[in-house]
Write a protein that holds these residues in place. Structure first.
Motif, PDB file in Angstrom:
ATOM      1  N   TYR A 166      -0.114  -5.398   9.866  1.00  0.00           N
ATOM      2  CA  TYR A 166      -0.105  -4.904   8.488  1.00  0.00           C
ATOM      3  C   TYR A 166       1.159  -5.366   7.770  1.00  0.00           C
ATOM      4  N   SER A 203       0.817  -1.219   0.000  1.00  0.00           N
ATOM      5  CA  SER A 203       0.000   0.000   0.000  1.00  0.00           C
ATOM      6  C   SER A 203       0.846   1.262   0.000  1.00  0.00           C
ATOM      7  N   TRP A 263      -4.589  -8.143   4.727  1.00  0.00           N
ATOM      8  CA  TRP A 263      -5.273  -7.035   5.393  1.00  0.00           C
ATOM      9  C   TRP A 263      -5.103  -7.146   6.899  1.00  0.00           C
ATOM     10  N   TYR A 298      -1.145   0.749   5.978  1.00  0.00           N
ATOM     11  CA  TYR A 298      -2.214   0.267   5.111  1.00  0.00           C
ATOM     12  C   TYR A 298      -3.165   1.424   4.846  1.00  0.00           C
ATOM     13  N   ASP A 312      -4.190  -3.240   1.911  1.00  0.00           N
ATOM     14  CA  ASP A 312      -2.859  -3.368   2.532  1.00  0.00           C
ATOM     15  C   ASP A 312      -1.821  -3.862   1.527  1.00  0.00           C
ATOM     16  N   SER A 353      -1.614   2.987  10.554  1.00  0.00           N
ATOM     17  CA  SER A 353      -0.833   1.847  11.051  1.00  0.00           C
ATOM     18  C   SER A 353      -1.250   1.499  12.477  1.00  0.00           C
TER      19      SER A 353
END
Length: 534
Positions: free
Chosen positions: A428, A401, A463, A433, A529, A423
């Protein structure tokens, strides 16, 4: 449009082009500080020279009766027109300074001839160029150079380089300095004004040519030229002698001076490979099966993420392959051609030796020897470099991401301003993300991935999970032609912090995409993500 594909400054018909970088115009005596950004490697290469240099080169040339174009060509060859602050990479080769990469006794002599302090020669742009011009002028007198003939200056340029190996001298003169004189180069300021220009010139160096005998291929890498160094010994025969890591170095000088020094039996140092500044040539100096002398430290796993803890206290050279790169740890960026060539080489080494392709096994010299080394410096593009290595080895494509973590030649993400970077939730991938509220609106997060050839690929998504996540987050899979291949709904309240398979589809060559849509039941958020293509 790819958000980082902004038009670059035109190269004024020159064969090579550079342009300025940095958030503001720096003073002439400084080099721009490293700034974290999300430019593509090509843009970083094109944004290097913030100084208006033409007048400085012209002033020094007129004062010391040296061709301005020669000064520019030497500076481009040495530093790509950057005001470098070199470091010692090899014992016996002093640190280089400034646009002209003056080093050692040359600094003191340049200061004397130019009537300035040694500190000025090291740190001030004009003093550095004047010092180099003064040295060249003094060499021209001693060598009885015909000052009106550009090609006749080649022996003086070779002497200024400090290279002592005759083959390396010949390559430096013919393939570097006089090659850029023939091709030309230009760089621009951030405002678009020309900082320095070197127009193409028809010239032939009056200097011994490189040997015409066929160059042997490297014993481990066929794309390399075999230039054997005597500076090596055998690896240990026990478990500490197996190749476990690749160490990335910068030469703190030019490619030619680097391999020329490393094959010198008096140097007492070596590396397995040296990669040229533009990536057009690689030299192999030591067989990978042998122990080159490139890291002056024993291994401390605490400096390297705790990996390979069984090798604590062992000489790094026992289990490492070393790759040197023409250039400096202080430079603001590295040429795309050099990064690509090096990544192909690292792929070959890691594939043949079974080495994990990550930043703990392909590692900076400065990380392993922090007391005395920093190379390859803060601007080595680690994320894209490791991604390129994996790509050349056929590893999965991972699109994060954060585009700073992506090799944008292989893939990138696009989002609107409605997506928020965060975050706060653990698990993540990468550094953060994106999230956005669900809504009946066409506003997806789009992960693009490039395939050089058509093929069947499995798509995974990553994710962070949470109770406020959508239970029906829609991933839309489309090919380069805009054909929708599938829509896959996933429950992002569970299975966070891991790869989740969306499915397998046949994709054509080109830029395909995976989109995470916001268009689902309102009252929750969707998380963009990372995706993986394998």
């Amino acid at each position: 449009m790819h958000p980082f594909r902004k038009p670059l400054v035109a190269a004024a018909a020159a064969a090579l082009s550079l342009a300025a970088c940095g958030p503001q115009e720096p003073t002439p005596s400084t080099t721009p500080a490293a700034v974290e950004d999300s430019r593509t490697p090509a843009q970083r290469e094109a944004e290097r020279t913030p100084y208006e240099l033409d007048s400085a080169f012209a002033q020094a040339a007129a004062e010391f009766k040296v061709p301005a174009d020669l000064l520019k060509a030497i500076s481009f060859t040495e530093t790509r027109w950057e005001m470098v602050k070199g470091e010692v990479e090899f014992e016996g080769m002093p640190a280089a300074y400034g646009l002209m990469a003056l080093r050692g006794a040359n600094v003191a002599e340049a200061a004397r001839l130019a009537g300035v302090s040694e500190e000025a020669v090291r740190t001030e742009l004009l003093a550095n160029i004047r010092g180099a011009a003064a040295l060249l002028s003094s060499y021209a007198d001693a060598l009885k150079v015909d000052r009106a003939e550009l090609g006749a200056w080649a022996p003086a340029a070779a002497k200024l380089s400090g290279i002592t190996n005759s083959e390396a001298q010949a390559e430096y003169i013919h393939s570097k300095v006089y090659d850029v004189l023939r091709k030309g180069a230009v760089a621009s300021t951030p405002a678009g004004a020309v900082a320095v220009s070197l127009m193409p010139t028809r010239v032939q160096a009056q200097f011994a040519s490189p040997s015409v005998h066929a160059m042997a291929a490297g014993p481990d890498y066929a794309a390399a030229i075999w230039r054997p160094s005597p500076n090596f010994n055998s690896r240990p025969t026990d478990s500490t002698g197996g190749v476990q890591i690749v160490v990335i170095h910068t030469c703190e000088g030019t490619y030619s001076s680097c391999w020329g020094w490393l094959i010198n039996p008096d140097a007492g140092v070596s590396a397995h490979y040296v990669v040229s500044e533009d990536g057009s040539e690689i030299s192999q100096l030591v067989a990978e099966a042998n122990r080159a002398w490139h890291v002056g430290a024993t291994y401390d796993p605490s400096l390297n993420g705790g990996v390979l803890s069984n090798l604590k206290g062992v000489s790094v050279n026992h289990f490492a392959v070393g790759i040197e790169h023409g250039g400096f740890a202080s430079q603001t960026s590295f040429p795309t051609g050099q990064i690509d060539a090096s990544a192909k080489l690292s792929c070959d080494i890691t594939r043949d030796r079974g080495i994990v392709r990550d930043s703990y096994h392909i590692v900076a010299h400065g990380r392993l020897q922090p007391a005395t080394r920093t190379d390859p410096g803060p601007n080595w593009p680690w994320s894209s470099y490791i991604s390129k290595v994996k790509g050349y080895c056929g590893d999965p494509i991972i699109i994060d991401s954060n585009n700073a973590n992506n090799d944008t030649a292989r893939g990138y993400i696009e989002v609107s301003g409605n997506w928020v970077s965060a975050s706060a939730t653990s698990g993540y991938y990468g550094s953060d993300y994106y999230y956005a509220n669900t809504q009946a609106i066409s506003d997806p997060a789009t992960f693009y991935f490039y395939l050089p050839v058509a093929g069947s690929k499995t798509i995974d998504a990553w994710w962070t999970a949470g109770t406020n996540r959508s239970a029906t987050a829609p991933f839309i899979i489309s090919d380069v032609n805009g054909t929708k291949l599938a829509t896959v709904s996933v429950n992002q309240q569970v299975n966070g912090g891991a790869w989740n398979t969306l499915g397998t589809w046949s994709f054509p060559a080109g830029l395909n995409k995976v989109q995470l849509s916001r268009w689902t039941t309102e009252g929750s958020v969707v998380i963009a993500d990372a995706i993986r293509v394998r």
